[in-house]
Write a protein that holds these residues in place. Structure first.
Motif, PDB file in Angstrom:
ATOM      1  N   GLY A  48      26.114 -17.898  55.441  1.00 55.05           N
ATOM      2  CA  GLY A  48      26.131 -16.566  54.863  1.00 55.05           C
ATOM      3  C   GLY A  48      25.420 -16.557  53.534  1.00 55.05           C
ATOM      4  N   VAL A  49      25.191 -15.357  53.021  1.00 57.03           N
ATOM      5  CA  VAL A  49      24.488 -15.202  51.754  1.00 57.03           C
ATOM      6  C   VAL A  49      25.046 -13.979  51.032  1.00 57.03           C
ATOM      7  CG1 VAL A  49      22.634 -13.854  52.831  1.00 57.03           C
ATOM      8  CG2 VAL A  49      22.209 -15.014  50.656  1.00 57.03           C
ATOM      9  N   ILE A  50      25.010 -14.036  49.713  1.00 60.81           N
ATOM     10  CA  ILE A  50      25.451 -12.910  48.904  1.00 60.81           C
ATOM     11  C   ILE A  50      24.337 -12.554  47.932  1.00 60.81           C
ATOM     12  CG2 ILE A  50      26.602 -14.352  47.169  1.00 60.81           C
ATOM     13  CD1 ILE A  50      28.802 -12.129  47.093  1.00 60.81           C
ATOM     14  N   SER A  51      24.171 -11.268  47.714  1.00 52.53           N
ATOM     15  CA  SER A  51      23.089 -10.804  46.850  1.00 52.53           C
ATOM     16  C   SER A  51      23.340 -11.182  45.399  1.00 52.53           C
ATOM     17  CB  SER A  51      22.940  -9.293  46.980  1.00 52.53           C
ATOM     18  OG  SER A  51      24.133  -8.641  46.560  1.00 52.53           O
ATOM     19  N   THR A  56      26.227  -7.066  48.189  1.00 52.30           N
ATOM     20  CA  THR A  56      25.871  -7.154  49.607  1.00 52.30           C
ATOM     21  C   THR A  56      25.996  -8.585  50.078  1.00 52.30           C
ATOM     22  OG1 THR A  56      24.221  -5.431  49.180  1.00 52.30           O
ATOM     23  CG2 THR A  56      24.130  -6.526  51.307  1.00 52.30           C
ATOM     24  N   SER A  57      26.459  -8.743  51.300  1.00 51.57           N
ATOM     25  CA  SER A  57      26.532 -10.072  51.895  1.00 51.57           C
ATOM     26  C   SER A  57      26.178  -9.979  53.376  1.00 51.57           C
ATOM     27  CB  SER A  57      27.912 -10.697  51.711  1.00 51.57           C
ATOM     28  OG  SER A  57      28.919  -9.850  52.235  1.00 51.57           O
ATOM     29  N   THR A  68      34.237 -15.340  54.154  1.00 52.17           N
ATOM     30  CA  THR A  68      33.874 -14.335  53.157  1.00 52.17           C
ATOM     31  C   THR A  68      33.264 -15.015  51.939  1.00 52.17           C
ATOM     32  OG1 THR A  68      35.713 -12.921  53.858  1.00 52.17           O
ATOM     33  CG2 THR A  68      34.696 -12.432  51.729  1.00 52.17           C
ATOM     34  N   ILE A  69      32.116 -14.513  51.534  1.00 53.09           N
ATOM     35  CA  ILE A  69      31.451 -15.034  50.335  1.00 53.09           C
ATOM     36  C   ILE A  69      31.690 -14.058  49.190  1.00 53.09           C
ATOM     37  CG2 ILE A  69      29.260 -15.680  49.286  1.00 53.09           C
ATOM     38  CD1 ILE A  69      28.204 -16.325  52.042  1.00 53.09           C
ATOM     39  N   SER A  70      31.971 -14.609  48.031  1.00 49.69           N
ATOM     40  CA  SER A  70      32.091 -13.811  46.819  1.00 49.69           C
ATOM     41  C   SER A  70      31.474 -14.589  45.669  1.00 49.69           C
ATOM     42  CB  SER A  70      33.561 -13.481  46.526  1.00 49.69           C
ATOM     43  OG  SER A  70      34.314 -14.665  46.345  1.00 49.69           O
ATOM     44  N   ARG A  71      31.244 -13.901  44.582  1.00 48.91           N
ATOM     45  CA  ARG A  71      30.669 -14.570  43.427  1.00 48.91           C
ATOM     46  C   ARG A  71      31.252 -13.980  42.160  1.00 48.91           C
ATOM     47  NH1 ARG A  71      24.410 -13.925  43.615  1.00 48.91           N
ATOM     48  NH2 ARG A  71      24.503 -14.713  41.467  1.00 48.91           N
ATOM     49  N   ASP A  72      31.310 -14.814  41.132  1.00 52.37           N
ATOM     50  CA  ASP A  72      31.747 -14.406  39.810  1.00 52.37           C
ATOM     51  C   ASP A  72      30.603 -14.715  38.857  1.00 52.37           C
ATOM     52  OD1 ASP A  72      32.878 -14.073  37.300  1.00 52.37           O
ATOM     53  OD2 ASP A  72      34.828 -14.841  37.916  1.00 52.37           O
ATOM     54  N   ASN A  73      29.855 -13.704  38.518  1.00 54.84           N
ATOM     55  CA  ASN A  73      28.680 -13.932  37.668  1.00 54.84           C
ATOM     56  C   ASN A  73      29.056 -14.336  36.248  1.00 54.84           C
ATOM     57  OD1 ASN A  73      27.144 -13.340  39.877  1.00 54.84           O
ATOM     58  ND2 ASN A  73      26.041 -11.625  38.960  1.00 54.84           N
ATOM     59  N   ALA A  74      30.266 -14.038  35.852  1.00 53.75           N
ATOM     60  CA  ALA A  74      30.719 -14.451  34.524  1.00 53.75           C
ATOM     61  C   ALA A  74      31.025 -15.955  34.486  1.00 53.75           C
ATOM     62  CB  ALA A  74      31.951 -13.657  34.111  1.00 53.75           C
ATOM     63  N   LYS A  75      31.348 -16.510  35.649  1.00 54.87           N
ATOM     64  CA  LYS A  75      31.683 -17.931  35.728  1.00 54.87           C
ATOM     65  C   LYS A  75      30.587 -18.761  36.391  1.00 54.87           C
ATOM     66  CE  LYS A  75      36.698 -17.201  35.915  1.00 54.87           C
ATOM     67  NZ  LYS A  75      37.944 -17.453  36.682  1.00 54.87           N
ATOM     68  N   ASN A  76      29.486 -18.091  36.752  1.00 50.90           N
ATOM     69  CA  ASN A  76      28.386 -18.799  37.425  1.00 50.90           C
ATOM     70  C   ASN A  76      28.891 -19.570  38.646  1.00 50.90           C
ATOM     71  OD1 ASN A  76      26.842 -17.817  35.352  1.00 50.90           O
ATOM     72  ND2 ASN A  76      25.900 -19.765  34.812  1.00 50.90           N
ATOM     73  N   LEU A  80      33.241 -19.528  48.982  1.00 54.61           N
ATOM     74  CA  LEU A  80      33.222 -19.318  50.425  1.00 54.61           C
ATOM     75  C   LEU A  80      34.664 -19.478  50.916  1.00 54.61           C
ATOM     76  CD1 LEU A  80      31.686 -18.878  53.101  1.00 54.61           C
ATOM     77  CD2 LEU A  80      31.477 -21.374  53.273  1.00 54.61           C
ATOM     78  N   GLN A  81      35.276 -18.349  51.255  1.00 57.07           N
ATOM     79  CA  GLN A  81      36.623 -18.362  51.804  1.00 57.07           C
ATOM     80  C   GLN A  81      36.510 -18.482  53.320  1.00 57.07           C
ATOM     81  OE1 GLN A  81      39.771 -18.221  50.278  1.00 57.07           O
ATOM     82  NE2 GLN A  81      40.505 -18.620  52.373  1.00 57.07           N
ATOM     83  N   MET A  82      37.125 -19.508  53.866  1.00 54.56           N
ATOM     84  CA  MET A  82      37.036 -19.768  55.297  1.00 54.56           C
ATOM     85  C   MET A  82      38.427 -19.705  55.908  1.00 54.56           C
ATOM     86  SD  MET A  82      34.200 -22.816  55.397  1.00 54.56           S
ATOM     87  CE  MET A  82      35.269 -24.018  54.614  1.00 54.56           C
TER      88      MET A  82
END
Length: 125
Positions: A48-51, A56-57, A68-76, A80-82
């Protein structure tokens, strides 16, 4: 640039894991982040990929509905929740970064500028 995946381990079929990938050395918010995996003797497989902005993913058919992919841009960091893991999910999982401040990243790992060390996920039956 460093990408370090963590959170892998041994889990029973039906179980869950949450992988993390910490990224340093690049402007995190301008990169799409992808997850790939490689089982023994097989090629890399897109998961998977996240924008760049997390809005968007996109997932492979095997991941859709379970991962499910998520990202925290504040934490860099990208996650990947599986859930609902199966023995066929056994592989080394990698995160990768592609410079893209629009749309989604590629499904081809060769399009990514950076790839981190992987983390082993083993699902027992």
């Amino acid at each position: 640039v460093q990408l370090q995946a963590s959170g892998g381990g041994l889990v029973q079929s039906g179980g869950s894991l949450r992988l993390s990938c910490g990224v340093s050395g690049l402007t995190f918010g301008t990169y799409a982040l992808g997850w790939f995996r490689q089982a023994p003797g097989k090629d890399y497989e897109f998961v998977g990929v996240i924008s760049f902005n997390g809005q968007t993913s996109y997932y492979s058919d095997v991941a859709k509905g379970r991962f499910t992919i998520s990202r925290d841009n504040a934490k860099n960091t990208v996650y990947l929740q599986m859930n609902g893991l199966k023995p066929d999910d056994t592989a080394v999982y990698y995160c990768a970064a592609e410079p893209r401040d629009y749309g989604l990243g590629s499904v081809d790992i060769n399009e990514y500028d950076y790839r981190g060390l992987g983390t082993q996920v083993t699902v027992s039956s």
